[in-house]
Design a protein around this motif. Structure first.
Motif, PDB file in Angstrom:
ATOM      1  N   SER A  86       2.869   2.843  -8.516  1.00 35.63           N
ATOM      2  CA  SER A  86       2.248   3.068  -7.201  1.00 35.63           C
ATOM      3  C   SER A  86       2.047   1.698  -6.560  1.00 35.63           C
ATOM      4  O   SER A  86       2.170   0.663  -7.240  1.00 35.63           O
ATOM      5  CB  SER A  86       0.886   3.773  -7.356  1.00 35.63           C
ATOM      6  OG  SER A  86      -0.047   2.915  -7.985  1.00 35.63           O
ATOM      7  N   GLY A  87       1.703   1.706  -5.285  1.00 28.02           N
ATOM      8  CA  GLY A  87       1.357   0.444  -4.633  1.00 28.02           C
ATOM      9  C   GLY A  87       0.169  -0.204  -5.317  1.00 28.02           C
ATOM     10  O   GLY A  87       0.130  -1.423  -5.507  1.00 28.02           O
ATOM     11  N   MET A  88      -0.797   0.608  -5.737  1.00 28.06           N
ATOM     12  CA  MET A  88      -1.976   0.047  -6.408  1.00 28.06           C
ATOM     13  C   MET A  88      -1.634  -0.523  -7.781  1.00 28.06           C
ATOM     14  O   MET A  88      -2.251  -1.502  -8.216  1.00 28.06           O
ATOM     15  CB  MET A  88      -3.089   1.102  -6.507  1.00 28.06           C
ATOM     16  CG  MET A  88      -3.792   1.389  -5.182  1.00 28.06           C
ATOM     17  SD  MET A  88      -4.229  -0.105  -4.236  1.00 28.06           S
ATOM     18  CE  MET A  88      -5.387  -0.893  -5.356  1.00 28.06           C
ATOM     19  N   TYR A 112      -5.787  -2.869   2.791  1.00 27.13           N
ATOM     20  CA  TYR A 112      -5.858  -1.454   2.373  1.00 27.13           C
ATOM     21  C   TYR A 112      -7.133  -1.259   1.540  1.00 27.13           C
ATOM     22  O   TYR A 112      -7.433  -2.072   0.653  1.00 27.13           O
ATOM     23  CB  TYR A 112      -4.612  -1.178   1.546  1.00 27.13           C
ATOM     24  CG  TYR A 112      -4.440   0.222   1.065  1.00 27.13           C
ATOM     25  CD1 TYR A 112      -4.148   1.250   1.945  1.00 27.13           C
ATOM     26  CD2 TYR A 112      -4.539   0.514  -0.286  1.00 27.13           C
ATOM     27  CE1 TYR A 112      -3.972   2.543   1.495  1.00 27.13           C
ATOM     28  CE2 TYR A 112      -4.359   1.807  -0.754  1.00 27.13           C
ATOM     29  CZ  TYR A 112      -4.075   2.819   0.146  1.00 27.13           C
ATOM     30  OH  TYR A 112      -3.894   4.085  -0.305  1.00 27.13           O
ATOM     31  N   GLU A 155      -2.566  -8.986   4.077  1.00 28.36           N
ATOM     32  CA  GLU A 155      -1.832  -7.799   4.515  1.00 28.36           C
ATOM     33  C   GLU A 155      -1.668  -7.937   6.019  1.00 28.36           C
ATOM     34  O   GLU A 155      -2.655  -8.034   6.746  1.00 28.36           O
ATOM     35  CB  GLU A 155      -2.660  -6.548   4.165  1.00 28.36           C
ATOM     36  CG  GLU A 155      -1.995  -5.247   4.523  1.00 28.36           C
ATOM     37  CD  GLU A 155      -2.881  -4.058   4.170  1.00 28.36           C
ATOM     38  OE1 GLU A 155      -3.491  -4.051   3.075  1.00 28.36           O
ATOM     39  OE2 GLU A 155      -2.991  -3.153   5.003  1.00 28.36           O
ATOM     40  N   ASP A 184       1.165  -8.419   1.355  1.00 29.27           N
ATOM     41  CA  ASP A 184       1.435  -6.977   1.322  1.00 29.27           C
ATOM     42  C   ASP A 184       2.275  -6.675   2.565  1.00 29.27           C
ATOM     43  O   ASP A 184       1.767  -6.704   3.688  1.00 29.27           O
ATOM     44  CB  ASP A 184       0.104  -6.201   1.333  1.00 29.27           C
ATOM     45  CG  ASP A 184       0.321  -4.685   1.220  1.00 29.27           C
ATOM     46  OD1 ASP A 184       1.417  -4.206   1.586  1.00 29.27           O
ATOM     47  OD2 ASP A 184      -0.625  -3.987   0.792  1.00 29.27           O
ATOM     48  N   SER A 206       3.745  -0.947  -0.999  1.00 28.18           N
ATOM     49  CA  SER A 206       3.622   0.432  -1.421  1.00 28.18           C
ATOM     50  C   SER A 206       4.938   1.074  -0.988  1.00 28.18           C
ATOM     51  O   SER A 206       5.171   1.268   0.209  1.00 28.18           O
ATOM     52  CB  SER A 206       2.436   1.114  -0.735  1.00 28.18           C
ATOM     53  OG  SER A 206       2.565   2.515  -0.928  1.00 28.18           O
ATOM     54  N   THR A 208       5.690   3.977  -1.435  1.00 25.18           N
ATOM     55  CA  THR A 208       5.323   5.312  -0.981  1.00 25.18           C
ATOM     56  C   THR A 208       5.591   5.458   0.517  1.00 25.18           C
ATOM     57  O   THR A 208       5.822   6.565   1.003  1.00 25.18           O
ATOM     58  CB  THR A 208       3.811   5.523  -1.237  1.00 25.18           C
ATOM     59  OG1 THR A 208       3.504   5.132  -2.577  1.00 25.18           O
ATOM     60  CG2 THR A 208       3.389   6.945  -0.985  1.00 25.18           C
ATOM     61  N   LYS A 209       5.573   4.344   1.242  1.00 31.45           N
ATOM     62  CA  LYS A 209       5.617   4.353   2.696  1.00 31.45           C
ATOM     63  C   LYS A 209       7.066   4.178   3.183  1.00 31.45           C
ATOM     64  O   LYS A 209       7.904   5.006   2.896  1.00 31.45           O
ATOM     65  CB  LYS A 209       4.665   3.275   3.228  1.00 31.45           C
ATOM     66  CG  LYS A 209       3.311   3.232   2.499  1.00 31.45           C
ATOM     67  CD  LYS A 209       2.474   4.470   2.649  1.00 31.45           C
ATOM     68  CE  LYS A 209       1.285   4.552   1.697  1.00 31.45           C
ATOM     69  NZ  LYS A 209       0.393   3.411   1.649  1.00 31.45           N
TER      70      LYS A 209
HETATM   71  C1  LIG Z   1      -0.584   2.874   0.716  1.00 28.04           C
HETATM   72  C2  LIG Z   1      -0.809   1.418   0.670  1.00 28.04           C
HETATM   73  C3  LIG Z   1      -1.098   0.739  -0.534  1.00 28.04           C
HETATM   74  C4  LIG Z   1      -1.288   1.473  -1.831  1.00 28.04           C
HETATM   75  O1  LIG Z   1      -0.126   2.106  -2.234  1.00 28.04           O
HETATM   76  P1  LIG Z   1      -0.073   3.463  -3.120  1.00 28.04           P
HETATM   77  O2  LIG Z   1       1.375   3.678  -3.239  1.00 28.04           O
HETATM   78  O3  LIG Z   1      -0.806   4.526  -2.362  1.00 28.04           O
HETATM   79  O4  LIG Z   1      -0.742   3.158  -4.410  1.00 28.04           O
HETATM   80  C5  LIG Z   1      -1.242  -0.633  -0.488  1.00 28.04           C
HETATM   81  N1  LIG Z   1      -1.126  -1.317   0.668  1.00 28.04           N
HETATM   82  C6  LIG Z   1      -0.862  -0.707   1.841  1.00 28.04           C
HETATM   83  C7  LIG Z   1      -0.732  -1.515   3.077  1.00 28.04           C
HETATM   84  C8  LIG Z   1      -0.703   0.670   1.879  1.00 28.04           C
HETATM   85  O5  LIG Z   1      -0.454   1.277   3.056  1.00 28.04           O
END
Ligand SMILES: *Cc1c(COP(=O)(O)O)cnc(C)c1O
Length: 394
Positions: A86-88, A112, A155, A184, A206, A208-209
């Motif tokens: 994950s991003g975290m 974040y 970030e 970030d 992340s 995920t995005k």
């Molecule tokens: C979503 C996000 C994270 C965390 O990522 P996950 O994949 O949800 O663990 C970190 N930094 C930013 C800028 C994000 O938008």
């Protein structure tokens, strides 16, 4: 792998990271295996000693994961990348590798939420000192630096008001203090911002995005620009275990192929939506890096080759107007996250930033009527119509 140094970003997106294979597969297959067979005792011994290149165990290395990592490393112009669950997990691995008891970190206050929480609630337990500053203010960064500062974490654009920090100038401050700069880069993606070119030492996302881009994977990544850092980070990730799995790596790599196309289309939509909202009578203020009214517009022009697709707006009607819009808008899905092909909308004061309390929110410019919009790839006319109808109910 293709030599991506002199190629355009879309070419890198589409071709980087492919593993040659004797079957001739055009995409790297999913090696859904936990472990890899050694040919004999000597072979296993050579792999463990690092005398021969090869795969041992998927937490350490896996071809599908590596293909995706190579693609993202090429996009950021880095040496190698480390896929995380994950991003975290990427944030955790980054801090755990660089920081030790007695060290100090300067972190941007627009980070974040969970990035702030992991520093405050976990790393302070292990004796790490933390300062949160408005990193768009270079004097504030300079004033926060100490003799034991090991890292600056930025970030940019930041959450949720899209405040921009000057990466090149902050990297100069970091170097003066022998500290490392981590960025970030989730909101811009490598299509619009390449922090290594601006002096950063580490980049994380992340995935995920935008990198995955289809709202169906949770994943993260760290990119480093030299072998020594890679060895250090790989050791931490192997020990902490927050790795990405082969299937999610495959999905992310698939998403990366269309990253440029998606990101540019979303940014075009976002520009028109931001202009529309700036002239809307129910909107007090629009925060968008592509508008000259953005407080750090000039810094954005200097370090970003595009303005992205995240927009924050402040509604004149405050908290109630924010909630009303959430309940009445169509097409924009009421959900957190961003960077997928579908447009999302959320209200930080009652959602993502509700837990921090009103006073802390206001100090970070997160007003009661602030709404965050992640613009997707739908047709522009449909998105504007949905906003028009939604705002009419406010
Ligand atoms: C979503 C996000 C994270 C965390 O990522 P996950 O994949 O949800 O663990 C970190 N930094 C930013 C800028 C994000 O938008």
């Amino acid at each position: 792998m293709h030599d991506s140094k002199n190629m355009g970003m879309d070419t890198i997106c589409i071709h980087a990271g492919l593993k040659d294979n004797k079957e001739g597969a055009v995409v790297t297959p999913i090696f859904q295996t936990s472990t890899f067979k050694f040919q004999n005792a000597d072979h296993g011994a050579r792999l463990f000693k690092g005398e021969e290149d090869g795969y041992i165990y998927t937490r350490m290395r896996n071809p599908t994961v590596e293909a995706m990592e190579d693609a993202v490393a090429a996009l950021e112009g880095g040496y190698k990348a480390l896929g995380c669950g994950s991003g975290m997990a990427a944030v955790h691995t980054l801090f755990a590798t660089v920081l030790a008891a007695g060290d100090h970190i300067v972190c941007c206050n627009a980070a974040y939420g969970p990035t702030i929480v992991i520093l405050n609630d976990f790393f302070t337990k292990y004796g790490v000192e933390v300062s949160f500053v408005d990193t768009s203010d270079l004097d504030a960064v300079r004033n926060a630096m100490k003799s034991n500062t090991k890292m600056i974490f930025v970030e940019t654009p930041g959450n949720p008001t899209l405040v921009i920090s000057d990466i090149a100038e902050i990297s100069k401050i970091a170097k003066q203090y022998n500290a490392k700069l981590a960025v970030d880069n989730t909101f811009m993606s490598p299509i619009y911002q390449r922090p290594f070119d601006l002096g950063a030492d580490y980049i994380m996302h992340s995935m995920t995005k935008f990198l995955n881009g289809h709202a169906d994977v949770v994943a993260g990544i760290i990119i480093v620009n030299n072998k020594e850092d890679y060895t250090k980070f790989r050791k931490t990730l192997n020990m902490l275990g927050g790795v990405i799995d082969p299937f999610n790596s495959f999905l992310v790599h698939r998403g990366v192929k269309t990253l440029g196309m998606r990101v540019r289309y979303q940014a075009e939509n976002a520009m028109e939506i931001a202009k529309y909202l700036e002239n809307h009578p129910k909107v007090e203020k629009v925060f968008f890096p592509g508008l000259p009214s953005h407080p750090q517009y000039e810094i954005g022009l200097k370090q970003m080759s595009g303005h992205g697709s995240m927009i924050a707006i402040e509604l004149k009607g405050g908290y109630d107007a924010g909630k009303k819009l959430m309940d009445n808008i169509t097409l924009f899905t009421l959900a957190v996250s961003l960077g997928g092909v579908e447009s999302l909308i959320q209200h930080p004061a009652s959602m993502t930033h509700a837990g921090m309390g009103r006073e802390a929110r206001l100090a970070g410019n997160i007003t009661d009527g602030l709404v965050r919009i992640a613009v997707g790839c739908e047709n522009l006319e449909d998105l504007i119509k949905a906003l028009e109808d939604g705002l009419a109910t406010v």
